[in-house]
Motif scaffolding. Structure first.
Motif, PDB file in Angstrom:
ATOM      1  N   SER A 177       0.815  -1.221   0.000  1.00 53.29           N
ATOM      2  CA  SER A 177       0.000   0.000   0.000  1.00 53.29           C
ATOM      3  C   SER A 177       0.847   1.268   0.000  1.00 53.29           C
ATOM      4  O   SER A 177       0.399   2.323  -0.456  1.00 53.29           O
ATOM      5  CB  SER A 177      -0.930   0.005   1.215  1.00 53.29           C
ATOM      6  N   SER A 178       2.073   1.170   0.524  1.00 51.15           N
ATOM      7  CA  SER A 178       2.962   2.335   0.585  1.00 51.15           C
ATOM      8  C   SER A 178       4.353   1.914   0.117  1.00 51.15           C
ATOM      9  O   SER A 178       5.251   1.672   0.937  1.00 51.15           O
ATOM     10  CB  SER A 178       3.017   2.889   2.015  1.00 51.15           C
ATOM     11  N   PRO A 179       4.562   1.829  -1.181  1.00 50.25           N
ATOM     12  CA  PRO A 179       5.833   1.316  -1.717  1.00 50.25           C
ATOM     13  C   PRO A 179       7.052   2.142  -1.318  1.00 50.25           C
ATOM     14  O   PRO A 179       8.176   1.641  -1.366  1.00 50.25           O
ATOM     15  CB  PRO A 179       5.617   1.368  -3.233  1.00 50.25           C
ATOM     16  N   ASP A 180       6.834   3.395  -0.909  1.00 42.01           N
ATOM     17  CA  ASP A 180       7.964   4.256  -0.559  1.00 42.01           C
ATOM     18  C   ASP A 180       8.485   3.995   0.846  1.00 42.01           C
ATOM     19  O   ASP A 180       9.531   4.520   1.236  1.00 42.01           O
ATOM     20  CB  ASP A 180       7.561   5.733  -0.677  1.00 42.01           C
ATOM     21  N   ILE A 181       7.781   3.190   1.643  1.00 39.53           N
ATOM     22  CA  ILE A 181       8.180   2.949   3.034  1.00 39.53           C
ATOM     23  C   ILE A 181       9.316   1.931   3.089  1.00 39.53           C
ATOM     24  O   ILE A 181       9.234   0.843   2.519  1.00 39.53           O
ATOM     25  CB  ILE A 181       6.995   2.450   3.881  1.00 39.53           C
ATOM     26  N   GLU A 182      10.375   2.302   3.787  1.00 45.14           N
ATOM     27  CA  GLU A 182      11.473   1.374   4.062  1.00 45.14           C
ATOM     28  C   GLU A 182      11.346   0.905   5.507  1.00 45.14           C
ATOM     29  O   GLU A 182      11.234   1.718   6.419  1.00 45.14           O
ATOM     30  CB  GLU A 182      12.821   2.056   3.833  1.00 45.14           C
ATOM     31  N   VAL A 183      11.355  -0.399   5.702  1.00 47.24           N
ATOM     32  CA  VAL A 183      11.110  -0.979   7.024  1.00 47.24           C
ATOM     33  C   VAL A 183      12.317  -1.795   7.472  1.00 47.24           C
ATOM     34  O   VAL A 183      12.914  -2.521   6.680  1.00 47.24           O
ATOM     35  CB  VAL A 183       9.862  -1.886   6.992  1.00 47.24           C
ATOM     36  N   THR A 184      12.681  -1.658   8.750  1.00 48.75           N
ATOM     37  CA  THR A 184      13.649  -2.569   9.358  1.00 48.75           C
ATOM     38  C   THR A 184      12.978  -3.223  10.561  1.00 48.75           C
ATOM     39  O   THR A 184      12.175  -2.583  11.255  1.00 48.75           O
ATOM     40  CB  THR A 184      14.932  -1.847   9.818  1.00 48.75           C
ATOM     41  N   LEU A 185      13.289  -4.491  10.794  1.00 49.28           N
ATOM     42  CA  LEU A 185      12.681  -5.248  11.881  1.00 49.28           C
ATOM     43  C   LEU A 185      13.752  -5.675  12.876  1.00 49.28           C
ATOM     44  O   LEU A 185      14.847  -6.073  12.485  1.00 49.28           O
ATOM     45  CB  LEU A 185      11.970  -6.484  11.328  1.00 49.28           C
ATOM     46  N   LYS A 186      13.408  -5.603  14.169  1.00 48.62           N
ATOM     47  CA  LYS A 186      14.366  -5.974  15.212  1.00 48.62           C
ATOM     48  C   LYS A 186      13.671  -6.851  16.244  1.00 48.62           C
ATOM     49  O   LYS A 186      12.656  -6.465  16.823  1.00 48.62           O
ATOM     50  CB  LYS A 186      14.936  -4.724  15.895  1.00 48.62           C
ATOM     51  N   ASP A 187      14.231  -8.025  16.471  1.00 50.23           N
ATOM     52  CA  ASP A 187      13.750  -8.947  17.505  1.00 50.23           C
ATOM     53  C   ASP A 187      14.189  -8.409  18.863  1.00 50.23           C
ATOM     54  O   ASP A 187      15.383  -8.371  19.173  1.00 50.23           O
ATOM     55  CB  ASP A 187      14.339 -10.332  17.228  1.00 50.23           C
ATOM     56  N   ILE A 188      13.214  -7.996  19.694  1.00 50.68           N
ATOM     57  CA  ILE A 188      13.548  -7.368  20.971  1.00 50.68           C
ATOM     58  C   ILE A 188      12.395  -7.576  21.949  1.00 50.68           C
ATOM     59  O   ILE A 188      11.228  -7.487  21.576  1.00 50.68           O
ATOM     60  CB  ILE A 188      13.858  -5.859  20.762  1.00 50.68           C
ATOM     61  N   SER A 189      12.712  -7.889  23.194  1.00 51.21           N
ATOM     62  CA  SER A 189      11.686  -8.219  24.187  1.00 51.21           C
ATOM     63  C   SER A 189      10.810  -7.008  24.490  1.00 51.21           C
ATOM     64  O   SER A 189      11.194  -5.855  24.263  1.00 51.21           O
ATOM     65  CB  SER A 189      12.337  -8.706  25.481  1.00 51.21           C
ATOM     66  N   SER A 190       9.616  -7.276  25.022  1.00 51.08           N
ATOM     67  CA  SER A 190       8.682  -6.197  25.363  1.00 51.08           C
ATOM     68  C   SER A 190       9.325  -5.189  26.298  1.00 51.08           C
ATOM     69  O   SER A 190       9.179  -3.973  26.137  1.00 51.08           O
ATOM     70  CB  SER A 190       7.423  -6.783  26.010  1.00 51.08           C
ATOM     71  N   TYR A 191      10.042  -5.686  27.306  1.00 49.93           N
ATOM     72  CA  TYR A 191      10.659  -4.793  28.289  1.00 49.93           C
ATOM     73  C   TYR A 191      11.745  -3.938  27.648  1.00 49.93           C
ATOM     74  O   TYR A 191      11.821  -2.732  27.867  1.00 49.93           O
ATOM     75  CB  TYR A 191      11.238  -5.625  29.429  1.00 49.93           C
TER      76      TYR A 191
END
Length: 338
Positions: A115-129
């Protein structure tokens, strides 16, 4: 006093060594000592006991350290937020707990990018706290977590409740029972994996309208003895809290480092555990996942970000989340960050 003096004091207080603190701050030892002496002179208080090894804080120094650490953390947070407000990044940094990744997160990210091709996303595995500090430092812009947090810097919304299922070894006598009750699971070893616990206030409030167990089993790793705890002590371990709501205490428990290890032990026949329903595709050759009859035995999914700075791409993320929920027929209440 100034920030250089305060940071020098914090470094020495943390490391209990002038040489180590000098290395960490990039100062020479004479410069570090001079800054600390100036701070003590300005305050008229001795903060560090220099006559013992390792170095210790005086009583006044310990009090000052406790209070000033909070102040410096807030200064760092405000500085980081100001920089981001001035020049928002085009990248949306998303933190997540592993259990969310097994659910709808990949589908949500795919919908967001479509829906938003211009968005660059990075994902990080990190605990809630850990996500709380990561939001303040700018490491992430938004986080998917499983726990509510009380933090004046953070705002969060509840996305939905996901039901727990019980994970049993395929060889377990109850492995083919389609509707499970917690009371029937109580004689098994329950494998605990949460690294974040419920806030005490939450544990108390949730327990007010339910029958709590008079005694709860408290785990020590691989120890099958039962310790007793008073009703006046809230049970904050999430899985134990679910059992306690029904007045049930598991026979014995084992605590492991994360959810994957817990499922590995279940696969090996070392016990059972409860997991969000989105994980019931993991290790299906060795594990049987069965539904729990209790409708309120659920794991919430929260989305949290800073109160005073909402990344400009977050509204598009929320739109993608709700679009996926609608496609999947998931009940939700639309919310927005303020």
């Amino acid at each position: 006093m100034d920030l250089k003096q305060l940071n020098a004091f914090i470094a020495v207080a943390d490391l209990r060594s002038f040489s180590a603190a000098a290395t960490q701050t990039g100062l020479s030892q004479p410069s570090l000592s001079r800054l600390l002496k100036q701070l003590e002179t300005d305050m008229g208080v001795e903060l560090i006991d220099r006559y013992h090894r390792p170095l210790n804080l005086t009583e006044a120094g310990a009090f000052f350290y406790d209070k000033i650490s909070t102040v410096l953390t807030e200064i760092d947070t405000v500085t980081s937020m100001t920089q981001r407000l001035s020049a928002p990044s085009s990248i949306l940094n998303i933190g997540f707990v592993p259990s969310v990744l097994y659910g709808l997160l990949p589908e949500i990210i795919a919908e967001l990018k479509q829906s938003s091709p211009d968005i660059e996303v990075t994902l990080k595995d990190i605990s809630s706290y850990q996500q709380m500090d990561a939001l303040k430092s700018g490491e992430i812009d938004i986080g998917f977590g499983r726990f509510a947090h009380q933090d004046p810097w953070i705002q969060q919304i509840l996305l939905r409740h996901e039901r727990y299922v019980v994970a049993l070894p395929k060889s377990h006598p109850l492995a083919q029972v389609r509707e499970q009750r917690l009371i029937d699971l109580a004689n098994n070893r329950l494998i605990l994996y949460h690294q974040t616990h419920l806030p005490i206030s939450t544990a108390i409030s949730k327990s007010k309208n339910t029958k709590l167990a008079a005694h709860a089993a408290i785990n020590t790793k691989d120890r099958s003895t039962r310790a007793q705890t008073s009703l006046s002590e809230p049970i904050t371990e999430p899985l134990l809290h679910l059992f306690a709501q029904y007045g049930i205490s598991p026979f014995t428990t084992t605590t492991v480092s994360d959810l994957q290890v817990a499922l590995g032990l279940v696969a090996a026949g070392e016990g059972i555990t409860l997991v969000p329903a989105s994980l019931q595709t993991v290790r299906t050759e060795q594990i049987s996942y069965q539904r729990l009859v209790h409708e309120n035995v659920t794991s919430p999914v929260y989305l949290h970000t800073l109160k005073d700075f909402v990344h400009p791409k977050i509204p598009a993320l929320l739109t993608a989340i709700y679009h996926v929920y609608e496609q999947r027929g998931i009940t939700y209440r639309r919310q927005q960050f303020t």
